[in-house]
Design a protein around this motif. Structure first.
Motif, short mmCIF file in Angstrom:
data_model
loop_
_atom_site.label_atom_id
_atom_site.label_comp_id
_atom_site.label_asym_id
_atom_site.label_seq_id
_atom_site.Cartn_x
_atom_site.Cartn_y
_atom_site.Cartn_z
N ALA A 88 -12.22 -6.55 0.13
CA ALA A 88 -11.61 -7.82 0.46
C ALA A 88 -10.92 -8.54 -1.01
N ASN A 89 -11.99 -8.49 -2.06
CA ASN A 89 -11.27 -8.92 -3.27
C ASN A 89 -10.09 -8.32 -3.88
N GLU A 90 -9.85 -7.03 -3.64
CA GLU A 90 -8.90 -6.16 -4.02
C GLU A 90 -7.52 -6.61 -2.88
N MET A 91 -7.72 -6.77 -1.75
CA MET A 91 -6.81 -7.50 -0.96
C MET A 91 -6.22 -8.86 -1.20
N PHE A 92 -7.13 -9.69 -1.40
CA PHE A 92 -6.87 -11.16 -1.54
C PHE A 92 -6.86 -11.99 -2.87
N GLN A 93 -7.57 -11.38 -3.73
CA GLN A 93 -7.66 -12.30 -5.03
C GLN A 93 -6.34 -11.97 -5.62
N GLU A 94 -5.94 -13.01 -6.45
CA GLU A 94 -4.91 -13.04 -7.23
C GLU A 94 -4.63 -11.72 -8.09
N GLU A 95 -5.70 -11.16 -8.85
CA GLU A 95 -5.49 -10.10 -9.71
C GLU A 95 -6.05 -8.93 -8.95
N GLY A 96 -6.09 -8.95 -7.56
CA GLY A 96 -6.17 -7.74 -6.71
C GLY A 96 -5.26 -6.81 -6.65
N ALA A 97 -5.39 -5.82 -6.01
CA ALA A 97 -4.29 -4.62 -6.04
C ALA A 97 -3.58 -4.76 -4.59
N THR A 101 -4.76 -1.48 -2.29
CA THR A 101 -6.30 -1.53 -2.26
C THR A 101 -6.99 -0.18 -2.20
N VAL A 102 -6.63 0.43 -1.30
CA VAL A 102 -7.34 1.80 -1.08
C VAL A 102 -7.20 2.69 -2.26
N GLU A 103 -6.11 2.82 -2.89
CA GLU A 103 -5.77 3.54 -4.17
C GLU A 103 -6.31 3.21 -5.23
N ALA A 104 -6.44 1.71 -5.40
CA ALA A 104 -7.33 1.04 -6.71
C ALA A 104 -8.79 1.34 -6.43
N VAL A 105 -9.40 1.00 -5.09
CA VAL A 105 -10.58 1.08 -5.02
C VAL A 105 -11.15 2.50 -5.43
N MET A 106 -10.63 3.60 -4.79
CA MET A 106 -10.72 5.05 -5.05
C MET A 106 -10.74 5.51 -6.29
N GLU A 107 -9.69 4.79 -7.03
CA GLU A 107 -9.53 5.22 -8.57
C GLU A 107 -10.77 4.87 -8.96
N GLY A 108 -11.20 3.64 -8.82
CA GLY A 108 -12.40 2.93 -9.34
C GLY A 108 -13.72 3.57 -9.19
N VAL A 109 -14.03 4.14 -7.99
CA VAL A 109 -15.01 5.09 -7.42
C VAL A 109 -15.19 6.08 -8.36
N LYS A 110 -13.93 6.99 -8.38
CA LYS A 110 -13.95 8.14 -9.24
C LYS A 110 -14.27 8.02 -10.60
N HIS A 111 -13.68 6.70 -11.06
CA HIS A 111 -13.84 6.65 -12.57
C HIS A 111 -15.47 6.40 -12.76
N LEU A 112 -16.07 5.75 -11.67
CA LEU A 112 -17.34 5.37 -12.22
C LEU A 112 -18.42 6.69 -11.67
N ARG A 113 -18.16 7.34 -10.89
CA ARG A 113 -18.74 8.72 -10.35
C ARG A 113 -18.59 9.52 -11.65
N TYR A 140 -7.52 -5.37 6.95
CA TYR A 140 -9.06 -4.94 6.06
C TYR A 140 -10.00 -3.93 6.75
N GLN A 141 -9.71 -3.84 8.00
CA GLN A 141 -10.66 -2.76 8.47
C GLN A 141 -10.10 -1.44 8.48
N SER A 142 -8.81 -1.45 8.50
CA SER A 142 -8.12 -0.12 8.27
C SER A 142 -8.44 0.41 6.76
N TYR A 143 -8.33 -0.59 5.90
CA TYR A 143 -8.44 -0.11 4.37
C TYR A 143 -10.00 0.13 4.26
N LEU A 144 -10.85 -0.45 4.71
CA LEU A 144 -12.43 -0.32 4.42
C LEU A 144 -12.62 0.96 5.26
#
Length: 181
Positions: A88-97, A101-113, A140-144
């Protein structure tokens, strides 16, 4: 190791995820908090989660977007809570993706992993309702859903917590042979 923990609201998934982190033994424990404190209800939920973690040796890092930009000690064991808020933050916050969203979140997860010893991610099971949503809620449901599918595909373990009982969907076992309360 990458672990995905899912469940409905109030299912015990947070307690289970904390126990999973503790089962990895001593080490630098990092809790990545993704809930943006936007109202009294979110403030109360944040306080409840802080109280749950008290005395367990977690260092809290608040991160609402851009997981890829986060630098952590490679010896860390990390609990990310939760994917639903991060999406939700990546979708709706000003500084979000936004549309990325999906690409940014997955890049972040892979980075952490790839950056830490163990990563446990909590997400919400929001897909059992029969109601049909439109517009931003459907998006949102689709992205999550896509994010959860991709993480589950890459995870070593996937566990759904139902009424405090872990149900193992991929790999895994009860960390200390007791159910989570």
């Amino acid at each position: 190791m990458l672990v995905l923990v899912t469940g409905g609201s109030g299912s015990g998934k947070s307690a289970y995820a904390e126990e999973k982190i503790l089962s990895f033994g001593q080490g630098k424990r990092i809790y990545i908090a993704t809930m943006f404190p936007f109202d009294k209800e979110s403030d109360a939920r944040i306080l409840r989660h802080r109280q749950m973690r008290a005395g367990k040796g977690f260092e809290t890092v608040e991160r609402y977007t851009d997981l890829k930009g986060l630098k952590l000690d490679p010896d860390s064991v990390v609990l990310l809570e939760c994917m639903s808020n991060l999406t939700a933050n990546e979708m709706f916050q000003e500084e979000g993706a936004h549309e990325r969203t999906v690409e940014a979140v997955m890049e972040g997860v892979k980075h952490l992993r790839d950056s830490v010893q163990h990563l446990v991610i909590v997400t919400n099971e929001i897909f059992s309702e029969t109601a049909q949503y439109l517009g931003e809620t459907a998006l949102y449901q689709s992205y999550l859903g896509e994010i959860n599918r991709q993480i589950a595909g890459e995870a070593d373990e996937v566990t759904e917590v139902v009424y405090g009982i872990p149900v193992y969907l991929k790999g895994g076992c009860v960390p200390d042979e007791k159910t989570v309360e």
